[in-house]
Design an enzyme around this catalytic site. Structure first.
Site, PDB file in Angstrom:
ATOM      1  N   SER A 163       9.332  49.170  86.883  1.00  0.00           N
ATOM      2  CA  SER A 163       9.040  47.806  87.308  1.00  0.00           C
ATOM      3  C   SER A 163       8.159  47.845  88.550  1.00  0.00           C
ATOM      4  CB  SER A 163      10.348  47.065  87.625  1.00  0.00           C
ATOM      5  OG  SER A 163      10.967  47.704  88.725  1.00  0.00           O
ATOM      6  N   GLY A 164       7.370  46.801  88.697  1.00  0.00           N
ATOM      7  CA  GLY A 164       6.477  46.728  89.867  1.00  0.00           C
ATOM      8  C   GLY A 164       6.599  45.339  90.445  1.00  0.00           C
ATOM      9  N   GLN A 165       5.620  44.944  91.270  1.00  0.00           N
ATOM     10  CA  GLN A 165       5.710  43.647  91.948  1.00  0.00           C
ATOM     11  C   GLN A 165       5.748  42.512  90.918  1.00  0.00           C
ATOM     12  OE1 GLN A 165       2.435  42.817  94.510  1.00  0.00           O
ATOM     13  NE2 GLN A 165       3.623  41.478  95.861  1.00  0.00           N
ATOM     14  N   PHE A 166       4.814  42.494  89.968  1.00  0.00           N
ATOM     15  CA  PHE A 166       4.764  41.394  89.001  1.00  0.00           C
ATOM     16  C   PHE A 166       4.845  41.890  87.560  1.00  0.00           C
ATOM     17  CE2 PHE A 166       4.185  38.513  92.263  1.00  0.00           C
ATOM     18  CZ  PHE A 166       3.092  38.823  93.059  1.00  0.00           C
TER      19      PHE A 166
ATOM     20  N   LYS B 130       4.571  46.348  78.662  1.00  0.00           N
ATOM     21  CA  LYS B 130       4.394  45.975  80.078  1.00  0.00           C
ATOM     22  C   LYS B 130       4.304  44.450  80.151  1.00  0.00           C
ATOM     23  CE  LYS B 130       1.355  46.727  84.097  1.00  0.00           C
ATOM     24  NZ  LYS B 130       0.131  47.438  84.581  1.00  0.00           N
TER      25      LYS B 130
ATOM     26  N   ASP C 239      -6.244  52.803  92.366  1.00  0.00           N
ATOM     27  CA  ASP C 239      -4.820  52.908  92.707  1.00  0.00           C
ATOM     28  C   ASP C 239      -4.269  54.246  92.224  1.00  0.00           C
ATOM     29  OD1 ASP C 239      -1.752  51.016  92.028  1.00  0.00           O
ATOM     30  OD2 ASP C 239      -2.414  52.153  93.789  1.00  0.00           O
TER      31      ASP C 239
ATOM     32  N   LYS D 139      -2.476  57.565  92.257  1.00  0.00           N
ATOM     33  CA  LYS D 139      -1.379  58.168  93.034  1.00  0.00           C
ATOM     34  C   LYS D 139      -0.461  58.848  92.025  1.00  0.00           C
ATOM     35  CE  LYS D 139       0.859  53.650  92.988  1.00  0.00           C
ATOM     36  NZ  LYS D 139       1.432  52.566  93.771  1.00  0.00           N
TER      37      LYS D 139
ATOM     38  N   ASN E 233       1.212  57.075  89.178  1.00  0.00           N
ATOM     39  CA  ASN E 233       0.397  56.551  88.064  1.00  0.00           C
ATOM     40  C   ASN E 233      -0.154  57.663  87.199  1.00  0.00           C
ATOM     41  OD1 ASN E 233       0.844  53.926  88.707  1.00  0.00           O
ATOM     42  ND2 ASN E 233      -0.997  53.722  89.977  1.00  0.00           N
TER      43      ASN E 233
ATOM     44  N   ASP F 168      -1.639  52.337  84.558  1.00  0.00           N
ATOM     45  CA  ASP F 168      -1.689  51.260  85.543  1.00  0.00           C
ATOM     46  C   ASP F 168      -3.088  50.969  86.082  1.00  0.00           C
ATOM     47  OD1 ASP F 168       1.225  50.443  87.480  1.00  0.00           O
ATOM     48  OD2 ASP F 168      -0.375  49.254  86.553  1.00  0.00           O
TER      49      ASP F 168
ATOM     50  N   THR G 226      -1.811  51.595  97.497  1.00  0.00           N
ATOM     51  CA  THR G 226      -0.667  52.087  98.285  1.00  0.00           C
ATOM     52  C   THR G 226      -1.186  52.810  99.523  1.00  0.00           C
ATOM     53  OG1 THR G 226       0.482  52.368  96.198  1.00  0.00           O
ATOM     54  CG2 THR G 226       1.407  53.513  98.106  1.00  0.00           C
TER      55      THR G 226
HETATM   56  C1  LIG Z   1       8.984  57.979  80.253  1.00  0.00           C
HETATM   57  C2  LIG Z   1       8.441  56.916  81.195  1.00  0.00           C
HETATM   58  C3  LIG Z   1       9.102  56.680  82.424  1.00  0.00           C
HETATM   59  C4  LIG Z   1       8.630  55.698  83.311  1.00  0.00           C
HETATM   60  C5  LIG Z   1       7.499  54.957  82.945  1.00  0.00           C
HETATM   61  C6  LIG Z   1       6.825  55.200  81.724  1.00  0.00           C
HETATM   62  C7  LIG Z   1       7.278  56.181  80.831  1.00  0.00           C
HETATM   63  C8  LIG Z   1       5.719  54.307  81.690  1.00  0.00           C
HETATM   64  C9  LIG Z   1       4.665  54.068  80.779  1.00  0.00           C
HETATM   65  C10 LIG Z   1       3.682  53.119  81.092  1.00  0.00           C
HETATM   66  C11 LIG Z   1       3.737  52.388  82.323  1.00  0.00           C
HETATM   67  C12 LIG Z   1       2.682  51.353  82.681  1.00  0.00           C
HETATM   68  C13 LIG Z   1       4.790  52.621  83.220  1.00  0.00           C
HETATM   69  C14 LIG Z   1       5.756  53.558  82.902  1.00  0.00           C
HETATM   70  N1  LIG Z   1       6.835  53.962  83.634  1.00  0.00           N
HETATM   71  C15 LIG Z   1       7.238  53.400  84.928  1.00  0.00           C
HETATM   72  C16 LIG Z   1       6.892  54.331  86.058  1.00  0.00           C
HETATM   73  C17 LIG Z   1       5.395  54.392  86.279  1.00  0.00           C
HETATM   74  N2  LIG Z   1       5.076  54.515  87.694  1.00  0.00           N
HETATM   75  C18 LIG Z   1       2.751  53.105  79.989  1.00  0.00           C
HETATM   76  O1  LIG Z   1       1.734  52.429  79.873  1.00  0.00           O
HETATM   77  N3  LIG Z   1       3.153  54.011  79.065  1.00  0.00           N
HETATM   78  C19 LIG Z   1       4.308  54.621  79.494  1.00  0.00           C
HETATM   79  O2  LIG Z   1       4.901  55.489  78.866  1.00  0.00           O
END
Ligand SMILES: Cc1ccc2c(c1)c1c3c(c(C)cc1n2CCCN)C(=O)NC3=O
Length: 277
Positions: A21-24, A42, A140, A142, A145, A160, A179
């Site tokens: 999860s993020g800000q929005f 997402k 962004d 980091k 991401n 992201d 960040t």
């Molecule tokens: C196994 C796993 C664990 C955490 C994940 C994801 C996959 C993940 C994914 C994505 C995004 C935008 C965030 C995601 N997150 C949130 C953390 C990202 N900073 C995505 O686009 N595909 C993912 O698998």
């Protein structure tokens, strides 16, 4: 404009646990009913009123979708499968990767060997090269991401693109704030951003992969910004005692205040610390 799928998201997908999860935005694992394939959904909250501070303006969401569609299929960039609008959210159905964040992978290990770090950076640079060839800056970059395809394998995907921008010569972009630890001096000084802004972040990520320490992090955000604009970092901590001069040379050719002097993504891929031996 975005070409949304007509049918409601919930009728085509089963939704499972939240994975981020993020800000929005909230990310949940989901399964497409017809194919039984797994994806990452997402949910981006839409900004209802222009003056509101909640949610994301539609043109910013459209930018992220356009960037993902432009970058299309690249082995180091997450792919977009479908887009829905359920009224309150725009839902991006994205390729799901299982290995989680590179960040977690590092923190388990404290720091990586130079071969591992070079291999990860080589892949991140391949993804950034694809973006820069399309005049898109991520803005962004980091470790959070950068996701691993699977735990033990070294294949990574960039995710992201919420802050990424098509840097055409038409419009000047100054208002991005990623960040603190990873932003380049031009972001802190609200000067025009460019593709080289990503190359600074590449330098910061490499420094962290090799040492486990963050080069500019201060006790407060303001102190971090001061360290960045002063380009105040050192290699002479015990973290870098065993690091090769080649690795330090790579980093020091990226952490340069003048964006024009930084290695481009092609020059980075040709640097002896990165180019496959
Ligand atoms: C196994 C796993 C664990 C955490 C994940 C994801 C996959 C993940 C994914 C994505 C995004 C935008 C965030 C995601 N997150 C949130 C953390 C990202 N900073 C995505 O686009 N595909 C993912 O698998």
């Amino acid at each position: 404009g975005i070409d949304y799928s007509i049918q409601p998201f919930e009728s085509l997908y089963e939704v499972y646990e939240e994975i981020g999860s993020g800000q929005f935005a909230v990310v949940r694992r989901c399964i497409e009913k017809s194919s039984r394939a797994e994806y990452a959904a997402k949910y981006i909250r839409k900004r209802r009123v222009a003056t509101s501070r909640r949610g994301v303006p539609l043109e910013a969401i459209a930018r992220e979708v356009h960037v993902l569609q432009t970058l299309d299929k690249h082995q180091n960039i997450i792919s977009l499968h479908q887009v829905f609008d359920n009224g309150q959210h725009v839902i991006l159905v994205l390729e799901l990767v299982r290995g989680g964040e590179l960040f977690e992978h590092i923190s388990e290990r404290e720091r990586l060997s130079e071969e591992e770090a070079s291999s990860f950076m080589h892949q991140i640079l391949q993804g950034v090269k694809h973006m820069h060839f399309n005049s898109i800056a991520h803005l962004d970059l980091k470790p959070e991401n950068v996701l691993l395809l699977s735990k033990n394998r070294q294949h990574i995907k960039l995710i992201d693109f919420g802050l990424s921008r098509m840097l055409t010569h038409a419009e000047e972009v100054r208002d991005i704030m990623g960040t603190a630890e990873f932003v380049a001096p031009e972001i802190v000084n609200y000067e025009p951003l460019c593709l080289a802004t990503d190359m600074w972040a590449i330098g910061v990520i490499t420094y962290i992969l090799l040492s486990g320490a963050s080069p500019f992090l201060g006790d407060t955000q303001q102190e971090t910004y001061n360290n960045i604009t002063a380009v105040d970092y050192t290699f002479d901590t015990e973290d870098f005692s065993g690091t090769s001069d080649l690795a330090k040379d790579f980093i020091s050719q990226l952490l340069l205040k003048d964006a024009r002097k930084r290695l481009t993504v092609e020059q980075s891929l040709a640097h002896p610390w990165i180019a496959p031996q």
